[in-house]
Design an enzyme around this catalytic site. Structure first.
Site, mmCIF file in Angstrom:
data_model
loop_
_atom_site.group_PDB
_atom_site.id
_atom_site.type_symbol
_atom_site.label_atom_id
_atom_site.label_comp_id
_atom_site.label_asym_id
_atom_site.label_seq_id
_atom_site.Cartn_x
_atom_site.Cartn_y
_atom_site.Cartn_z
ATOM 1 N N HIS A 166 -29.792 -41.277 61.935
ATOM 2 C CA HIS A 166 -28.348 -41.324 62.173
ATOM 3 C C HIS A 166 -28.100 -40.609 63.489
ATOM 4 O O HIS A 166 -28.513 -39.464 63.661
ATOM 5 C CB HIS A 166 -27.582 -40.585 61.073
ATOM 6 C CG HIS A 166 -27.501 -41.309 59.787
ATOM 7 N ND1 HIS A 166 -26.498 -42.196 59.489
ATOM 8 C CD2 HIS A 166 -28.315 -41.295 58.707
ATOM 9 C CE1 HIS A 166 -26.685 -42.680 58.286
ATOM 10 N NE2 HIS A 166 -27.794 -42.142 57.784
ATOM 11 N N GLN A 222 -25.770 -36.026 55.406
ATOM 12 C CA GLN A 222 -26.152 -37.228 54.687
ATOM 13 C C GLN A 222 -27.455 -37.054 53.931
ATOM 14 O O GLN A 222 -27.598 -37.500 52.806
ATOM 15 C CB GLN A 222 -26.243 -38.404 55.664
ATOM 16 C CG GLN A 222 -26.212 -39.757 55.018
ATOM 17 C CD GLN A 222 -27.561 -40.336 54.762
ATOM 18 O OE1 GLN A 222 -28.540 -39.932 55.358
ATOM 19 N NE2 GLN A 222 -27.617 -41.281 53.863
ATOM 20 N N HIS A 240 -35.192 -43.219 58.365
ATOM 21 C CA HIS A 240 -34.122 -43.732 59.220
ATOM 22 C C HIS A 240 -33.507 -42.610 60.053
ATOM 23 O O HIS A 240 -33.749 -41.442 59.809
ATOM 24 C CB HIS A 240 -33.054 -44.468 58.420
ATOM 25 C CG HIS A 240 -32.263 -43.612 57.493
ATOM 26 N ND1 HIS A 240 -32.746 -43.149 56.286
ATOM 27 C CD2 HIS A 240 -30.998 -43.132 57.588
ATOM 28 C CE1 HIS A 240 -31.810 -42.439 55.678
ATOM 29 N NE2 HIS A 240 -30.743 -42.400 56.453
ATOM 30 N N TYR A 284 -20.581 -36.477 57.832
ATOM 31 C CA TYR A 284 -21.436 -37.409 57.097
ATOM 32 C C TYR A 284 -22.835 -37.449 57.695
ATOM 33 O O TYR A 284 -23.826 -37.366 56.985
ATOM 34 C CB TYR A 284 -20.816 -38.813 57.113
ATOM 35 C CG TYR A 284 -21.744 -39.874 56.568
ATOM 36 C CD1 TYR A 284 -21.914 -40.019 55.189
ATOM 37 C CD2 TYR A 284 -22.452 -40.705 57.415
ATOM 38 C CE1 TYR A 284 -22.778 -40.981 54.691
ATOM 39 C CE2 TYR A 284 -23.311 -41.665 56.919
ATOM 40 C CZ TYR A 284 -23.466 -41.800 55.553
ATOM 41 O OH TYR A 284 -24.324 -42.748 55.068
#
Length: 140
Positions: free
Chosen positions: A63, A130, A61, A126
């Protein structure tokens, strides 16, 4: 220095935290593919007048913390960056098209988007850390 940016008649501060995945959430975003996706994202965000504040490409994924001018709708922005990166990656890495599960789609449908307000610094941290947090959780 103000957090606001300027257009000819507008002061703005529009930051978004966007998360999306490869099709079937396959863990494919590593090595050369990861570098190509990162390069594409920086290019296509810049072309739309946005600024990448933070970017974290993980195996399954992405971000993205991005600043987008208010004249650009977030749905068309995300559609453009996902569509253009998909085309670029599938053209550069032709072996991906040979797998029956990819077809002509690199990204899964949909995405998650959140507006960033006063907690921008917390969200920036974050996004940046992460992956480290996720690895610590997996090792427990």
């Amino acid at each position: 220095m103000s957090r606001f940016k300027k257009l000819s008649h507008t002061l703005w501060h529009c930051n978004y935290h966007i998360v999306w995945t490869p099709k079937y959430r396959y863990r494919i975003l590593e090595g050369e593919i990861k570098r190509e996706v990162e390069n594409c994202l920086h290019q296509f965000v810049d072309r739309q007048g946005g600024v990448v504040e933070e970017l974290n490409v993980q195996k399954d994924h992405i971000h993205l913390l991005v600043s987008v001018p208010p004249k650009v709708s977030i749905s068309s922005f995300v559609g453009t960056i996902k569509g253009r990166t998909s085309i670029r990656v599938l053209n550069k890495f032709k072996q991906l098209k040979k797998k029956p599960y990819w077809g002509n789609h690199f990204w899964a449908r949909g995405y998650c988007v959140d507006t960033v307000g006063l907690d921008e610094e917390m969200i920036r941290k974050y996004v940046k850390y992460q992956e480290e947090h996720e690895k610590r959780e997996e090792s427990k």
